[in-house]
Design an enzyme around this catalytic site. Structure first.
Site, PDB file in Angstrom:
ATOM      1  N   SER A 197       0.865  -1.171   0.000  1.00 18.30           N
ATOM      2  CA  SER A 197       0.000   0.000   0.000  1.00 18.30           C
ATOM      3  C   SER A 197       0.901   1.220   0.000  1.00 18.30           C
ATOM      4  O   SER A 197       2.066   1.138   0.412  1.00 18.30           O
ATOM      5  CB  SER A 197      -0.886   0.004   1.254  1.00 18.30           C
ATOM      6  OG  SER A 197      -1.504   1.267   1.442  1.00 18.30           O
ATOM      7  N   TYR A 212      -1.396  -0.279  10.331  1.00 18.88           N
ATOM      8  CA  TYR A 212      -1.484  -0.567   8.895  1.00 18.88           C
ATOM      9  C   TYR A 212      -0.210  -0.147   8.175  1.00 18.88           C
ATOM     10  O   TYR A 212       0.306  -0.880   7.322  1.00 18.88           O
ATOM     11  CB  TYR A 212      -2.702   0.141   8.308  1.00 18.88           C
ATOM     12  CG  TYR A 212      -3.017  -0.248   6.889  1.00 18.88           C
ATOM     13  CD1 TYR A 212      -3.383  -1.553   6.568  1.00 18.88           C
ATOM     14  CD2 TYR A 212      -2.972   0.695   5.864  1.00 18.88           C
ATOM     15  CE1 TYR A 212      -3.683  -1.913   5.261  1.00 18.88           C
ATOM     16  CE2 TYR A 212      -3.276   0.347   4.555  1.00 18.88           C
ATOM     17  CZ  TYR A 212      -3.627  -0.960   4.260  1.00 18.88           C
ATOM     18  OH  TYR A 212      -3.928  -1.309   2.964  1.00 18.88           O
ATOM     19  N   ALA A 247     -11.314   3.269  -5.126  1.00 21.62           N
ATOM     20  CA  ALA A 247     -12.754   3.452  -4.975  1.00 21.62           C
ATOM     21  C   ALA A 247     -13.489   2.141  -5.223  1.00 21.62           C
ATOM     22  O   ALA A 247     -13.018   1.270  -5.955  1.00 21.62           O
ATOM     23  CB  ALA A 247     -13.240   4.517  -5.949  1.00 21.62           C
ATOM     24  N   TYR A 274      -3.891  13.458  -5.033  1.00 19.83           N
ATOM     25  CA  TYR A 274      -3.681  12.623  -6.218  1.00 19.83           C
ATOM     26  C   TYR A 274      -3.524  13.498  -7.460  1.00 19.83           C
ATOM     27  O   TYR A 274      -4.503  14.062  -7.953  1.00 19.83           O
ATOM     28  CB  TYR A 274      -4.847  11.645  -6.390  1.00 19.83           C
ATOM     29  CG  TYR A 274      -4.825  10.546  -5.359  1.00 19.83           C
ATOM     30  CD1 TYR A 274      -4.274   9.308  -5.661  1.00 19.83           C
ATOM     31  CD2 TYR A 274      -5.311  10.758  -4.074  1.00 19.83           C
ATOM     32  CE1 TYR A 274      -4.225   8.299  -4.709  1.00 19.83           C
ATOM     33  CE2 TYR A 274      -5.256   9.755  -3.110  1.00 19.83           C
ATOM     34  CZ  TYR A 274      -4.716   8.535  -3.439  1.00 19.83           C
ATOM     35  OH  TYR A 274      -4.660   7.546  -2.487  1.00 19.83           O
TER      36      TYR A 274
END
Length: 249
Positions: free
Chosen positions: A137, A150, A184, A209
């Site tokens: 990630s 995470y 998404a 982004y």
């Protein structure tokens, strides 16, 4: 691209994992969908017909994931690829994270990647070929506020990928990691954006982004299929950020 390949996908019954399955089958592969929700995995596999097989298994349970890999090979043939997609997220800074939450996030993301890889590697080593795609990630590449566990887990997956590449690339097995940004239309994407899809939160995240949009499961799936394929024959130990430029700024 993947003619006659047999690919196991953890967390394969929905979201990014299911998108990888679609893309891999379009490229000519057969896929084993391994998911904690076995019924969902079997339903998804049934929709693909003979090109897929589904089974329930928790990636944190070594006996279960080993049995799932063995079942996949009985059903579809020797595994030539593995996608370690199963993962969970969670929120909390270090001081606000319960040890149980920390342990669960580490177990699914890190130990799950280790156990699924271990189960698949024995056969790949015997045959002297294979490709493994781990899922990291952007949280494994940069610090994300209030996501201590995470970030730590995905950072571990990134470096485990490099270590595996060092061990196995000389034995015919390539290992790479895909690091998505916000995607998404997935459970994790909804978790990051809020269940009520708060417009202000979404706008703040979107501003990070450069491409002006979040990713789609298909964006991530195509990257994984490339890394599984012979088109990436000289690619190993690589960290591929599929994040619309988020980590470039």
């Amino acid at each position: 691209m993947l003619d006659a390949e047999v690919i196991a996908i953890t967390g394969g019954a929905a979201g990014i994992g299911l998108a990888v399955a679609h893309a891999a089958i379009r490229a000519g592969a057969r896929v084993a969908l391994i998911d904690r929700d076995g019924a969902c995995a079997q339903r998804a596999a049934a929709e693909f017909g003979a090109a897929a097989w589904g089974v329930g298994a928790d990636v944190t349970d070594e006996a279960a994931i080993t049995a799932a890999m063995a079942g996949a090979q009985r059903a579809l043939g020797p595994l030539t690829g593995l996608v370690n997609n199963a993962g969970i997220a969670g929120f909390g800074s270090v001081h606000a994270t319960e040890v149980e939450t920390w342990s669960r996030i580490m177990a699914v993301n890190v130990t799950g990647t280790f156990l699924a890889s271990k189960a698949a590697l024995f056969g790949m080593l015997e045959r002297g070929r294979g490709a493994i795609v781990n899922f990291g990630s952007v949280a494994g590449l940069v610090g994300i506020p209030t996501m201590a566990a995470y970030c730590a887990a995905k950072g571990a997956v990134v470096n485990l990928t490099r270590q595996m590449a060092a061990d196995y690339s000389g034995r015919g097995i390539r290992v790479n990691v895909v690091c998505p940004g916000t995607v998404a239309g997935t459970d994790m994407g909804r978790q990051l954006l809020g269940t009520d899809c708060d417009p202000e939160l979404e706008a703040r995240r979107l501003a990070k982004y450069p491409m002006g949009r979040f990713g789609t499961p298909e964006d991530i799936a195509e990257a994984a299929v490339f890394l599984l394929s012979t088109k990436a024959a000289f690619v190993t130990g690589s960290v591929l950020a599929v994040d619309g430029g988020m980590t470039a700024i």
